[in-house]
Design a protein around this motif. Structure first.
Motif, PDB file in Angstrom:
ATOM      1  N   LEU A  21       3.396  14.950  -1.405  1.00 19.08           N
ATOM      2  CA  LEU A  21       2.685  14.861  -2.679  1.00 19.08           C
ATOM      3  C   LEU A  21       1.313  15.510  -2.593  1.00 19.08           C
ATOM      4  O   LEU A  21       0.887  16.202  -3.525  1.00 19.08           O
ATOM      5  CB  LEU A  21       2.565  13.393  -3.106  1.00 19.08           C
ATOM      6  CG  LEU A  21       3.868  12.688  -3.488  1.00 19.08           C
ATOM      7  CD1 LEU A  21       3.638  11.191  -3.674  1.00 19.08           C
ATOM      8  CD2 LEU A  21       4.462  13.293  -4.751  1.00 19.08           C
ATOM      9  N   ASP A  22       0.625  15.300  -1.478  1.00 18.17           N
ATOM     10  CA  ASP A  22      -0.686  15.933  -1.286  1.00 18.17           C
ATOM     11  C   ASP A  22      -0.559  17.455  -1.323  1.00 18.17           C
ATOM     12  O   ASP A  22      -1.423  18.154  -1.887  1.00 18.17           O
ATOM     13  CB  ASP A  22      -1.289  15.498   0.059  1.00 18.17           C
ATOM     14  CG  ASP A  22      -1.863  14.098   0.015  1.00 18.17           C
ATOM     15  OD1 ASP A  22      -2.131  13.604  -1.095  1.00 18.17           O
ATOM     16  OD2 ASP A  22      -2.041  13.490   1.091  1.00 18.17           O
ATOM     17  N   THR A  23       0.502  17.978  -0.730  1.00 16.41           N
ATOM     18  CA  THR A  23       0.724  19.420  -0.713  1.00 16.41           C
ATOM     19  C   THR A  23       0.926  19.964  -2.119  1.00 16.41           C
ATOM     20  O   THR A  23       0.355  21.000  -2.498  1.00 16.41           O
ATOM     21  CB  THR A  23       1.958  19.760   0.147  1.00 16.41           C
ATOM     22  OG1 THR A  23       1.732  19.318   1.499  1.00 16.41           O
ATOM     23  CG2 THR A  23       2.225  21.258   0.148  1.00 16.41           C
ATOM     24  N   LYS A  24       1.710  19.256  -2.905  1.00 14.67           N
ATOM     25  CA  LYS A  24       1.986  19.714  -4.271  1.00 14.67           C
ATOM     26  C   LYS A  24       0.745  19.587  -5.155  1.00 14.67           C
ATOM     27  O   LYS A  24       0.499  20.444  -6.003  1.00 14.67           O
ATOM     28  CB  LYS A  24       3.164  18.926  -4.851  1.00 14.67           C
ATOM     29  CG  LYS A  24       4.492  19.244  -4.175  1.00 14.67           C
ATOM     30  CD  LYS A  24       5.653  18.671  -4.918  1.00 14.67           C
ATOM     31  CE  LYS A  24       6.976  19.070  -4.252  1.00 14.67           C
ATOM     32  NZ  LYS A  24       7.149  20.550  -4.179  1.00 14.67           N
ATOM     33  N   VAL A  25      -0.027  18.521  -4.968  1.00 15.38           N
ATOM     34  CA  VAL A  25      -1.274  18.364  -5.727  1.00 15.38           C
ATOM     35  C   VAL A  25      -2.225  19.518  -5.400  1.00 15.38           C
ATOM     36  O   VAL A  25      -2.838  20.113  -6.306  1.00 15.38           O
ATOM     37  CB  VAL A  25      -1.935  17.009  -5.413  1.00 15.38           C
ATOM     38  CG1 VAL A  25      -3.383  16.978  -5.926  1.00 15.38           C
ATOM     39  CG2 VAL A  25      -1.139  15.873  -6.036  1.00 15.38           C
ATOM     40  N   ALA A  26      -2.353  19.847  -4.109  1.00 14.96           N
ATOM     41  CA  ALA A  26      -3.236  20.937  -3.700  1.00 14.96           C
ATOM     42  C   ALA A  26      -2.772  22.263  -4.292  1.00 14.96           C
ATOM     43  O   ALA A  26      -3.599  23.091  -4.719  1.00 14.96           O
ATOM     44  CB  ALA A  26      -3.269  21.024  -2.172  1.00 14.96           C
ATOM     45  N   LEU A  78       1.494  13.320 -10.295  1.00 11.28           N
ATOM     46  CA  LEU A  78       1.559  13.399  -8.829  1.00 11.28           C
ATOM     47  C   LEU A  78       0.408  12.634  -8.181  1.00 11.28           C
ATOM     48  O   LEU A  78       0.589  11.985  -7.146  1.00 11.28           O
ATOM     49  CB  LEU A  78       1.542  14.861  -8.385  1.00 11.28           C
ATOM     50  CG  LEU A  78       2.784  15.682  -8.752  1.00 11.28           C
ATOM     51  CD1 LEU A  78       2.591  17.150  -8.385  1.00 11.28           C
ATOM     52  CD2 LEU A  78       4.025  15.121  -8.059  1.00 11.28           C
ATOM     53  N   ARG A  79      -0.763  12.693  -8.782  1.00 11.56           N
ATOM     54  CA  ARG A  79      -1.903  11.935  -8.253  1.00 11.56           C
ATOM     55  C   ARG A  79      -1.633  10.431  -8.344  1.00 11.56           C
ATOM     56  O   ARG A  79      -1.921   9.682  -7.403  1.00 11.56           O
ATOM     57  CB  ARG A  79      -3.173  12.288  -9.028  1.00 11.56           C
ATOM     58  CG  ARG A  79      -3.755  13.649  -8.684  1.00 11.56           C
ATOM     59  CD  ARG A  79      -4.858  14.018  -9.651  1.00 11.56           C
ATOM     60  NE  ARG A  79      -5.527  15.268  -9.288  1.00 11.56           N
ATOM     61  CZ  ARG A  79      -6.324  15.950 -10.109  1.00 11.56           C
ATOM     62  NH1 ARG A  79      -6.548  15.490 -11.343  1.00 11.56           N
ATOM     63  NH2 ARG A  79      -6.892  17.068  -9.712  1.00 11.56           N
TER      64      ARG A  79
END
Length: 212
Positions: A22-27, A110-111
């Protein structure tokens, strides 16, 4: 011990990889936003579907009851962008993506899912005992709305009662604590004669210059 082991297993196998993904997609979305590179509708639909698919693959709800429960929690957030009833992780369809969303909606979803997963991992949010359904979610929503409405009504009633008490206390004081002519009226009013001529011709007999 068995329950604790199950909890540890879901944390190791689901929470950490999911948070990382999820962190990857948010970034990725934040980078695109800074570059002012909005996706086309088709690109957005595919990205949303892929998000749902990777969450489903990492959670593996069929593996255990605990995972099935957590997947039902995830769907409660994914539905902000996905039409869950039409979502199929095996094949993409545009109908599985809500028509009323834009890139910012996906980013916020996503966040929220990242925060929720982190809080589930830390224990700040306890795991539900049963699979979460739409009916249960609606029931919780109605309960929250009812409690909030009751709280607002109580605050409104308390404020009205306070104003009523203050008004009554003021009236009671006027009735019992003082006489109607106790207070001086027009204390700051200037002597008309002094105002007009610069001095008062009535001396101590002037009611404006010598007030009792």
């Amino acid at each position: 011990c068995v329950a604790m082991a199950a909890g540890d297993a879901i944390e190791e196998a689901v929470f950490d990889p999911l948070i990382k993904e999820l962190d990857t997609k948010v970034a990725q979305l934040e980078t695109n936003a800074k570059a002012q590179h909005p996706p086309t509708r088709k690109e957005l639909e595919i990205f949303v579907w892929k998000c749902g698919r990777v969450v489903r693959l990492l959670v593996k709800p069929e593996a255990s009851n605990a995972r099935e429960i957590f997947w039902s929690e995830c769907k409660g957030l994914l539905k902000k962008c996905l039409v869950i009833e039409k979502f199929n992780p095996s094949s993409f369809t545009s109908e599985a993506v809500r028509l009323d969303i834009v890139e910012n909606d996906l980013l916020e979803m996503l966040r929220q899912l990242t925060r929720y997963t982190s809080q589930r991992k830390s224990g700040r949010i306890a795991a539900p005992d049963v699979v979460q359904t739409l009916e249960l979610g609606e029931a919780r929503k109605r309960k929250r709305e009812t409690e909030e409405e009751e709280k607002k009504q109580k605050e409104k009633d308390d404020a009205w009662q306070k104003r009523r008490d203050q008004k009554f206390n003021s009236w009671a004081f006027d009735q019992m604590g003082s006489k109607w002519d106790d207070a001086l009226s027009d204390v700051e009013e200037e002597c008309p004669d002094k105002k007009k001529n610069g001095s008062c011709a009535y001396g101590r007999q002037c009611g404006f210059c010598f007030r009792e």
